[in-house]
Design an enzyme around this catalytic site. Sequence first.
Site, mmCIF file in Angstrom:
data_model
loop_
_atom_site.group_PDB
_atom_site.id
_atom_site.type_symbol
_atom_site.label_atom_id
_atom_site.label_comp_id
_atom_site.label_asym_id
_atom_site.label_seq_id
_atom_site.Cartn_x
_atom_site.Cartn_y
_atom_site.Cartn_z
ATOM 1 N N GLU A 1 -2.016 -9.098 -0.733
ATOM 2 C CA GLU A 1 -3.455 -9.258 -0.486
ATOM 3 C C GLU A 1 -4.255 -9.139 -1.780
ATOM 4 O O GLU A 1 -5.250 -9.848 -1.968
ATOM 5 C CB GLU A 1 -3.909 -8.226 0.537
ATOM 6 C CG GLU A 1 -3.376 -8.526 1.932
ATOM 7 C CD GLU A 1 -3.596 -7.391 2.914
ATOM 8 O OE1 GLU A 1 -4.228 -7.629 3.954
ATOM 9 O OE2 GLU A 1 -3.140 -6.267 2.647
ATOM 10 N N GLY B 1 -0.282 -4.949 0.868
ATOM 11 C CA GLY B 1 -1.502 -4.859 0.072
ATOM 12 C C GLY B 1 -1.367 -5.514 -1.282
ATOM 13 O O GLY B 1 -2.356 -6.002 -1.840
ATOM 14 N N ALA C 1 0.849 -1.188 0.000
ATOM 15 C CA ALA C 1 0.000 0.000 0.000
ATOM 16 C C ALA C 1 0.889 1.245 0.000
ATOM 17 O O ALA C 1 2.066 1.194 0.364
ATOM 18 C CB ALA C 1 -0.917 -0.003 1.217
ATOM 19 N N GLU D 1 3.516 -5.961 7.284
ATOM 20 C CA GLU D 1 2.895 -4.817 7.952
ATOM 21 C C GLU D 1 3.325 -4.663 9.405
ATOM 22 O O GLU D 1 3.357 -3.537 9.927
ATOM 23 C CB GLU D 1 1.360 -4.936 7.892
ATOM 24 C CG GLU D 1 0.762 -4.688 6.521
ATOM 25 C CD GLU D 1 0.682 -5.947 5.674
ATOM 26 O OE1 GLU D 1 -0.027 -5.912 4.654
ATOM 27 O OE2 GLU D 1 1.311 -6.971 6.038
#
Length: 257
Positions: free
Chosen positions: A111, A108, A65, A131
């Site tokens: 994911e 992300g 992200a 993370e």
Amino acid sequence: MSTATILFTKHERYAVIRINRPQQLNALNSAVLQEVYAALFEVDHDDAMSCTILTGNEKAFAAGADIKEMRDKDQQQMILDNQFAPFDHMRRLKKPVIAAVNGFALGGGCELVMACDIIIAGETARFGQPEVNLGVIPGMGGTQRLTRAVGKYRAMELMLTGDLFTAPEALAWGLVNKVVPPDRLMDEATALAQKLAAKPLLAVKAIKELVLRSYNEHLDAALETERHRFNALFDTEDQKEGMTAFIEKRKPSWKGR
């Protein structure tokens, strides 16, 4: 079609979405996620399309992200922004999405890969949910999807340490379908997309729905839905054509009806 953050092209019966932020290693900001989902939604509602390939570049599928976008937000802002909503919407897509992964797929990005239906990885791809090293946790499904893919104990270790893992390890652990040389990645993904596109679309969508139900629901409820979808397909032209072609020993001509 091209935009600031993705390249979106339609081919015969399949589409390709390429995340296009090379200077940021394809980091996922809210604009990227919205554009990726908008393209996926378009394919899902285009009767001429059967499936989508989602990919990045040779250095990164998506390296995570966009931390600069998130750093200064507080809890209330994160709730109001709801920038990860596209991940929730992806669960309702009816057509298969193939992830073609080279380079980094972290946070992300990992994911987003796991939100797809089939995963092909280049040999040099690197995955991870790091993370914890930023003082947060996976927030786009990582704690749940990685655990279901590789098991409780391995997922616990990977997310608590934030360690990265290789494509061969991902294959051995059941996270990816196939590992190929990096320069063959798109050829393999394209061949698979063309193979799926040659199948009867109503049956393809029913299979995807039911596999996801098996993943998310109690067995009894999922089996009941499976039987309903199975019986319903006997009112379609494709079912009649498929079984007639089998009996007549010829290639079926699918109509999507």
